[in-house]
Design an enzyme around this catalytic site. Structure first.
Site, PDB file in Angstrom:
ATOM      1  N   SER A 140       0.830  -1.199   0.000  1.00 19.36           N
ATOM      2  CA  SER A 140       0.000   0.000   0.000  1.00 19.36           C
ATOM      3  C   SER A 140       0.863   1.247   0.000  1.00 19.36           C
ATOM      4  O   SER A 140       2.016   1.229   0.458  1.00 19.36           O
ATOM      5  CB  SER A 140      -0.900   0.023   1.252  1.00 19.36           C
ATOM      6  OG  SER A 140      -1.591   1.245   1.380  1.00 19.36           O
ATOM      7  N   TYR A 153      -1.649  -0.430  10.069  1.00 25.11           N
ATOM      8  CA  TYR A 153      -1.661  -0.814   8.649  1.00 25.11           C
ATOM      9  C   TYR A 153      -0.349  -0.418   7.964  1.00 25.11           C
ATOM     10  O   TYR A 153       0.242  -1.196   7.208  1.00 25.11           O
ATOM     11  CB  TYR A 153      -2.854  -0.137   7.978  1.00 25.11           C
ATOM     12  CG  TYR A 153      -3.188  -0.611   6.590  1.00 25.11           C
ATOM     13  CD1 TYR A 153      -3.828  -1.832   6.383  1.00 25.11           C
ATOM     14  CD2 TYR A 153      -2.897   0.177   5.479  1.00 25.11           C
ATOM     15  CE1 TYR A 153      -4.170  -2.258   5.105  1.00 25.11           C
ATOM     16  CE2 TYR A 153      -3.231  -0.242   4.190  1.00 25.11           C
ATOM     17  CZ  TYR A 153      -3.863  -1.461   4.024  1.00 25.11           C
ATOM     18  OH  TYR A 153      -4.190  -1.882   2.756  1.00 25.11           O
TER      19      TYR A 153
END
Length: 242
Positions: A140, A153
């Protein structure tokens, strides 16, 4: 028959990747944890397009379950090997660190970073024996620049990036490549709580990406044209950088 495994392969980016790999001639093992209906729908699309696949449910964060399910698959027919592994399974549990619960930190690292480790380690031996493999990790933008409210995350995705670069060096001589794709804002169920109207102004292309745009890059990394590319992170973000 060539085999590919896509973790979290039933929806969003995972579904698009499953369909893309099927077009490349792979029998796609669609991993999912609980949403069997979505997995069956993805398999039906693959078969309707003339491809083949099967369902392989397990929780990527559960070491014992990963080992049991994948060992059973490998032992069912001697000689079978997953040539392409796409580590895609993941969730978000966003919050500012000051209010983040232990469980929200631990579960994100377990699913993303732990899942990458357990699944990849289990399949790596057969890839080494076969002297061929393509490992593609969906990370990501958060793992590259960090995003406020996503310390868990961001940490997990950054960890996968570092591990991928190290693993790429360990197994390059075995004709196994390890690469990452780093999506920005992609229109999926996972980002359905985000406002594209509010956020697209920060994106040079002024829109969210499509799962198929990520899948096409995964398809390239799985194919022969990427055979000299390893240890890399390819951003798919419409020009959005830190």
């Amino acid at each position: 028959m060539k085999y590919a495994l896509v973790t979290g392969g039933s929806r969003g980016i995972g579904k698009a990747v499953s369909l893309e790999l099927s077009k490349l001639g792979y029998h796609v093992l669609i991993n999912y944890q609980s949403n069997k209906e979505a997995a069956e729908a993805t398999l039906s699309e693959i078969e309707s397009a003339g491809g083949s696949g099967s369902l392989l449910p397990f929780d990527v964060a559960n070491k014992a379950e990963v080992q049991q399910k994948l060992d059973a698959w490998l032992e069912a027919e001697p000689g079978r090997c997953v040539e392409v592994l796409v580590n895609n399974a993941g969730i978000r549990k966003d919050n500012l660190m000051v209010w983040m619960e232990d469980a929200d930190w631990e579960s994100i690292l377990d699913i993303h970073l732990g899942g990458f480790f357990y699944v990849t380690r289990t399949l790596l031996k057969s890839m080494v024996k076969n002297k061929f493999g393509r490992i593609i990790n969906v990370v990501s933008l958060s793992g590259l620049k960090g995003v406020a409210g996503q310390t868990n995350y961001s940490a997990a995705k950054a960890g996968i990036i570092g591990a991928s670069k190290a693993l790429a060096q360990e197994i390059a001589r075995k004709n196994i490549t390890v690469n990452c794709v780093a999506p920005g804002f992609i229109a999926t169920d996972m980002t359905s709580d985000l406002s594209e109207a509010e956020l697209k102004g920060a994106i040079p292309m002024r829109r969210f990406g499509k799962p198929e745009e990520v899948a096409s890059v995964v398809g390239f990394l799985a194919g022969p044209g990427s055979s000299y590319i390893t240890g890399e992170v390819i951003s798919i973000n419409g020009g959005l950088y830190s």
